[in-house]
Design an enzyme around this catalytic site. Structure first.
Site, PDB file in Angstrom:
ATOM      1  N   LYS A 199      10.253 -16.327 -10.608  1.00 19.58           N
ATOM      2  CA  LYS A 199       9.418 -15.248 -11.148  1.00 19.58           C
ATOM      3  C   LYS A 199       8.356 -15.837 -12.095  1.00 19.58           C
ATOM      4  O   LYS A 199       8.680 -16.652 -12.975  1.00 19.58           O
ATOM      5  CB  LYS A 199      10.319 -14.268 -11.914  1.00 19.58           C
ATOM      6  CG  LYS A 199       9.587 -13.071 -12.420  1.00 19.58           C
ATOM      7  CD  LYS A 199      10.565 -12.076 -13.036  1.00 19.58           C
ATOM      8  CE  LYS A 199       9.814 -11.009 -13.787  1.00 19.58           C
ATOM      9  NZ  LYS A 199       9.832 -11.161 -15.220  1.00 19.58           N
ATOM     10  N   PHE A 243      -4.821   2.642  14.789  1.00 17.32           N
ATOM     11  CA  PHE A 243      -5.230   3.618  13.771  1.00 17.32           C
ATOM     12  C   PHE A 243      -6.336   3.000  12.924  1.00 17.32           C
ATOM     13  O   PHE A 243      -6.400   1.780  12.793  1.00 17.32           O
ATOM     14  CB  PHE A 243      -4.043   3.999  12.878  1.00 17.32           C
ATOM     15  CG  PHE A 243      -3.157   5.032  13.491  1.00 17.32           C
ATOM     16  CD1 PHE A 243      -2.316   4.699  14.538  1.00 17.32           C
ATOM     17  CD2 PHE A 243      -3.181   6.342  13.052  1.00 17.32           C
ATOM     18  CE1 PHE A 243      -1.507   5.657  15.140  1.00 17.32           C
ATOM     19  CE2 PHE A 243      -2.377   7.312  13.633  1.00 17.32           C
ATOM     20  CZ  PHE A 243      -1.541   6.972  14.677  1.00 17.32           C
ATOM     21  N   ASP A 298      -3.835  -6.454   4.343  1.00 14.43           N
ATOM     22  CA  ASP A 298      -4.818  -7.357   4.939  1.00 14.43           C
ATOM     23  C   ASP A 298      -4.813  -8.750   4.306  1.00 14.43           C
ATOM     24  O   ASP A 298      -5.310  -9.703   4.903  1.00 14.43           O
ATOM     25  CB  ASP A 298      -6.224  -6.747   4.814  1.00 14.43           C
ATOM     26  CG  ASP A 298      -6.422  -5.625   5.834  1.00 14.43           C
ATOM     27  OD1 ASP A 298      -5.874  -5.752   6.946  1.00 14.43           O
ATOM     28  OD2 ASP A 298      -7.104  -4.631   5.511  1.00 14.43           O
ATOM     29  N   PRO A 346      -2.583 -12.178   9.577  1.00 13.57           N
ATOM     30  CA  PRO A 346      -3.051 -12.117  10.970  1.00 13.57           C
ATOM     31  C   PRO A 346      -3.364 -10.679  11.370  1.00 13.57           C
ATOM     32  O   PRO A 346      -2.652  -9.757  10.962  1.00 13.57           O
ATOM     33  CB  PRO A 346      -1.848 -12.648  11.760  1.00 13.57           C
ATOM     34  CG  PRO A 346      -0.673 -12.484  10.865  1.00 13.57           C
ATOM     35  CD  PRO A 346      -1.189 -12.586   9.460  1.00 13.57           C
ATOM     36  N   ASP A 347      -4.448 -10.464  12.122  1.00 13.57           N
ATOM     37  CA  ASP A 347      -4.730  -9.126  12.650  1.00 13.57           C
ATOM     38  C   ASP A 347      -3.914  -8.967  13.940  1.00 13.57           C
ATOM     39  O   ASP A 347      -4.296  -9.454  15.009  1.00 13.57           O
ATOM     40  CB  ASP A 347      -6.223  -8.934  12.907  1.00 13.57           C
ATOM     41  CG  ASP A 347      -6.529  -7.460  13.183  1.00 13.57           C
ATOM     42  OD1 ASP A 347      -5.719  -6.809  13.878  1.00 13.57           O
ATOM     43  OD2 ASP A 347      -7.548  -6.959  12.677  1.00 13.57           O
ATOM     44  N   ILE A 348      -2.785  -8.323  13.808  1.00 10.98           N
ATOM     45  CA  ILE A 348      -1.817  -8.229  14.914  1.00 10.98           C
ATOM     46  C   ILE A 348      -2.408  -7.435  16.070  1.00 10.98           C
ATOM     47  O   ILE A 348      -2.296  -7.825  17.233  1.00 10.98           O
ATOM     48  CB  ILE A 348      -0.502  -7.581  14.415  1.00 10.98           C
ATOM     49  CG1 ILE A 348       0.029  -8.374  13.225  1.00 10.98           C
ATOM     50  CG2 ILE A 348       0.534  -7.517  15.527  1.00 10.98           C
ATOM     51  CD1 ILE A 348       1.000  -7.622  12.351  1.00 10.98           C
ATOM     52  N   LYS A 369     -13.807  -0.585  16.366  1.00 12.76           N
ATOM     53  CA  LYS A 369     -12.461  -1.179  16.413  1.00 12.76           C
ATOM     54  C   LYS A 369     -11.815  -0.980  17.782  1.00 12.76           C
ATOM     55  O   LYS A 369     -11.111  -1.852  18.282  1.00 12.76           O
ATOM     56  CB  LYS A 369     -11.562  -0.582  15.332  1.00 12.76           C
ATOM     57  CG  LYS A 369     -11.715  -1.283  14.012  1.00 12.76           C
ATOM     58  CD  LYS A 369     -10.847  -0.694  12.933  1.00 12.76           C
ATOM     59  CE  LYS A 369     -11.398  -1.127  11.584  1.00 12.76           C
ATOM     60  NZ  LYS A 369     -10.792  -0.428  10.475  1.00 12.76           N
ATOM     61  N   ASN A 411       0.850  -1.198   0.000  1.00 15.10           N
ATOM     62  CA  ASN A 411       0.000   0.000   0.000  1.00 15.10           C
ATOM     63  C   ASN A 411       0.885   1.247   0.000  1.00 15.10           C
ATOM     64  O   ASN A 411       2.111   1.160   0.007  1.00 15.10           O
ATOM     65  CB  ASN A 411      -0.945  -0.032   1.208  1.00 15.10           C
ATOM     66  CG  ASN A 411      -0.184  -0.187   2.499  1.00 15.10           C
ATOM     67  OD1 ASN A 411       0.561   0.694   2.894  1.00 15.10           O
ATOM     68  ND2 ASN A 411      -0.337  -1.339   3.143  1.00 15.10           N
ATOM     69  N   LYS A 420     -10.853  -4.441  19.434  1.00 17.08           N
ATOM     70  CA  LYS A 420      -9.419  -4.747  19.540  1.00 17.08           C
ATOM     71  C   LYS A 420      -8.869  -4.403  20.931  1.00 17.08           C
ATOM     72  O   LYS A 420      -7.662  -4.440  21.148  1.00 17.08           O
ATOM     73  CB  LYS A 420      -8.649  -4.006  18.435  1.00 17.08           C
ATOM     74  CG  LYS A 420      -9.107  -4.414  17.019  1.00 17.08           C
ATOM     75  CD  LYS A 420      -8.134  -3.990  15.942  1.00 17.08           C
ATOM     76  CE  LYS A 420      -8.662  -4.327  14.551  1.00 17.08           C
ATOM     77  NZ  LYS A 420      -7.679  -4.147  13.477  1.00 17.08           N
TER      78      LYS A 420
HETATM   79  N1  CTP Z   1      -3.749  -3.934  11.784  1.00 18.19           N
HETATM   80  C1  CTP Z   1      -3.056  -5.029  12.260  1.00 18.19           C
HETATM   81  N2  CTP Z   1      -3.014  -6.185  11.539  1.00 18.19           N
HETATM   82  C2  CTP Z   1      -3.655  -6.267  10.336  1.00 18.19           C
HETATM   83  C3  CTP Z   1      -4.372  -5.159   9.834  1.00 18.19           C
HETATM   84  C4  CTP Z   1      -4.383  -3.997  10.593  1.00 18.19           C
HETATM   85  O1  CTP Z   1      -2.478  -4.970  13.341  1.00 18.19           O
HETATM   86  N3  CTP Z   1      -3.589  -7.381   9.633  1.00 18.19           N
HETATM   87  C5  CTP Z   1      -3.794  -2.700  12.596  1.00 18.19           C
HETATM   88  C6  CTP Z   1      -3.213  -1.448  11.956  1.00 18.19           C
HETATM   89  O2  CTP Z   1      -1.864  -1.253  12.308  1.00 18.19           O
HETATM   90  C7  CTP Z   1      -4.101  -0.350  12.531  1.00 18.19           C
HETATM   91  C8  CTP Z   1      -5.421  -1.033  12.802  1.00 18.19           C
HETATM   92  O3  CTP Z   1      -5.153  -2.436  12.813  1.00 18.19           O
HETATM   93  O4  CTP Z   1      -3.632   0.138  13.778  1.00 18.19           O
HETATM   94  C9  CTP Z   1      -6.530  -0.745  11.854  1.00 18.19           C
HETATM   95  O5  CTP Z   1      -6.215  -1.060  10.543  1.00 18.19           O
HETATM   96  P1  CTP Z   1      -7.361  -1.099   9.443  1.00 18.19           P
HETATM   97  O6  CTP Z   1      -6.750  -1.655   8.185  1.00 18.19           O
HETATM   98  O7  CTP Z   1      -8.093   0.176   9.367  1.00 18.19           O
HETATM   99  O8  CTP Z   1      -8.323  -2.085  10.112  1.00 18.19           O
HETATM  100  P2  CTP Z   1      -8.795  -3.510   9.893  1.00 18.19           P
HETATM  101  O9  CTP Z   1      -8.925  -4.128  11.227  1.00 18.19           O
HETATM  102  O10 CTP Z   1      -7.949  -4.217   8.893  1.00 18.19           O
HETATM  103  O11 CTP Z   1     -10.237  -3.238   9.386  1.00 18.19           O
HETATM  104  P3  CTP Z   1     -10.944  -3.191   7.971  1.00 18.19           P
HETATM  105  O12 CTP Z   1     -11.698  -4.433   7.979  1.00 18.19           O
HETATM  106  O13 CTP Z   1     -11.755  -1.966   8.071  1.00 18.19           O
HETATM  107  O14 CTP Z   1      -9.872  -3.124   6.918  1.00 18.19           O
END
Ligand code: CTP
Length: 389
Positions: free
Chosen positions: A285, A318, A275, A300-302, A332, A206, A336
């Site tokens: 390649k 954020f 994500d 993983p959603d850290i 969120k 991104n 979270k």
């Molecule tokens: N984050 C994270 N791990 C991920 C994605 C996001 O830890 N895989 C953290 C980002 O560092 C940020 C927060 O989650 O602090 C929100 O990121 P955002 O992309 O807006 O949220 P998502 O939970 O991915 O929600 P959405 O479904 O709206 O994309």
């Protein structure tokens, strides 16, 4: 919001070839809003000109007591911070021994505030055992030494002795002008973009520049925190004074964050984590085909995981949302298990200004600033009042 703005900086310049760099340094201090007065040692005047500094600062330059026998007292009372750059090992050693044999060293004796020395010398001189001892003595007294850098010097030798980079010296001045609101706090900040590779050269990522995370790190450091940054891919200038660990993927970021979590007082998750990642990473390649279907899986959603695991760590997240910004960010915050969330609309990406909402379980504050550094200052200030409340 620059700590230099409106502050009185007394700059001492001593007699070494790096004295010419003090001209740019004084110019930068002025540019960032500080008022500057300069003391030259008699030997420094052989390298740089009084008129140069008088023109740049708009103030008289001081070399001796010709006009007023109390000059050293008046200058020591005037300064909010006293910086000597470049500081020769001779002046450094005289300060360590409490010698006042010229206007500069006598003013140091009379000065009660924050003293910063930025030495520059031939490497053998800088590492001379007597000088080493004097440096240790000064550090024990709480005097800041901005260590010289490694490089090729005017004497054509290579080693540690080059005057520290100008921006680095300015950061130390900013720190000494800021209240130690985060003293003894360990702050971990993630920033930048992660990359998820589909083959050795192509990836999903991104636009994140890392500027917000780096700005937050600078402000925390100004407030005396111990700062570590875990950075993905960034295009912004990295801060000079904080430890930076580089990662590439969400998985690497997760591993670093979890390793540090129990040793962290404040975790700011500013990284723009991709994500999704390709289910397979090809070892070679991929060659061109008429169509390519890429199968993706979630990373993983850290932040969510840390929210479940955290004990005493203050957690800040954020959220960037195109629609229903505040409600989604509030959701969120709860899901979270965050202490604070910063919600930004997508138009801040790449914009000259920065705006958003700072949301806690108790209140929502809107902010608009001209730069990410100003927003970072606002966020960290709020964070410190959150800690002390
Ligand atoms: N984050 C994270 N791990 C991920 C994605 C996001 O830890 N895989 C953290 C980002 O560092 C940020 C927060 O989650 O602090 C929100 O990121 P955002 O992309 O807006 O949220 P998502 O939970 O991915 O929600 P959405 O479904 O709206 O994309």
């Amino acid at each position: 919001m620059d700590p230099l703005k409106g502050k009185k900086v007394l700059v001492g310049v001593t007699g070494g070839i790096a004295a010419y760099k003090a001209v740019e340094l004084v110019r930068s201090l002025k540019k960032h809003g500080a008022e500057v007065k300069v003391i030259l040692t008699p030997f420094a005047e052989k390298f740089v000109n009084r008129l140069t500094f008088e023109t740049l600062t708009g103030n008289k330059v001081f070399i001796d007591w010709q006009e007023n026998p109390l000059t050293h007292i008046n200058l020591s009372r005037w300064a909010d911070v006293f910086l000597i750059a470049p500081c020769t090992v001779n002046t450094l050693s005289k300060i360590a021994s409490g010698i006042g044999d010229n206007l500069l060293t006598t003013t140091v004796l009379a000065y009660k505030g924050n003293l910063i020395l930025a030495p520059a010398a031939n490497p053998a001189m800088y590492n001379n055992p007597a000088v080493k001892e004097n440096r240790e003595k000064l550090k024990k007294r709480g005097i800041t030494i901005v260590e010289p850098e490694y490089g090729i010097l005017a004497c054509e030798e290579e080693g540690e002795g080059k005057l520290a980079n100008e921006e680095k010296i300015l950061e130390y001045v900013r720190k000494s002008l800021s209240a130690p609101l985060l003293k003894d706090k360990k702050v971990l900040i993630t920033c930048g973009a992660t990359r998820e590779y589909m083959d050795p050269v192509r990836f999903i990522s991104n636009e994140s520049s890392g500027e917000m995370g780096f700005s937050l790190a600078r402000v925390c450091w100004w407030f005396s925190a111990q700062v570590k940054v875990i950075a993905g891919f960034t295009t912004a200038q990295a801060p000079f004074c904080v430890e930076i660990v580089k990662i590439r993927s969400a998985q690497e970021l997760r591993a670093e964050v979890l390793k540090e979590l129990n040793n962290t007082d404040i975790l700011i998750m500013n990284a723009a984590v991709a994500d999704y990642k390709p289910v397979r990473r090809e070892s070679k390649k991929l060659s061109k085909k008429s169509k390519l279907t890429l199968e993706l899986e979630k990373t993983p959603d850290i932040l969510e995981e840390v929210g479940r695991l955290k004990k005493n760590t203050l957690l800040i997240g954020f959220a960037l949302e195109s629609e229903d910004l505040i409600n989604r960010a509030k959701e969120k915050l709860k899901r979270k298990n965050l202490d604070m969330i910063i919600a930004n609309p997508p138009e801040v990406m790449g914009a000259k200004y920065h705006k958003g909402f700072l949301i806690t379980s108790e209140k929502i504050e809107e902010f608009v600033f001209g730069s990410k550094l100003e927003s970072a200052f606002f966020i960290i200030k709020r964070l410190t009042s959150f800690i002390s409340s």
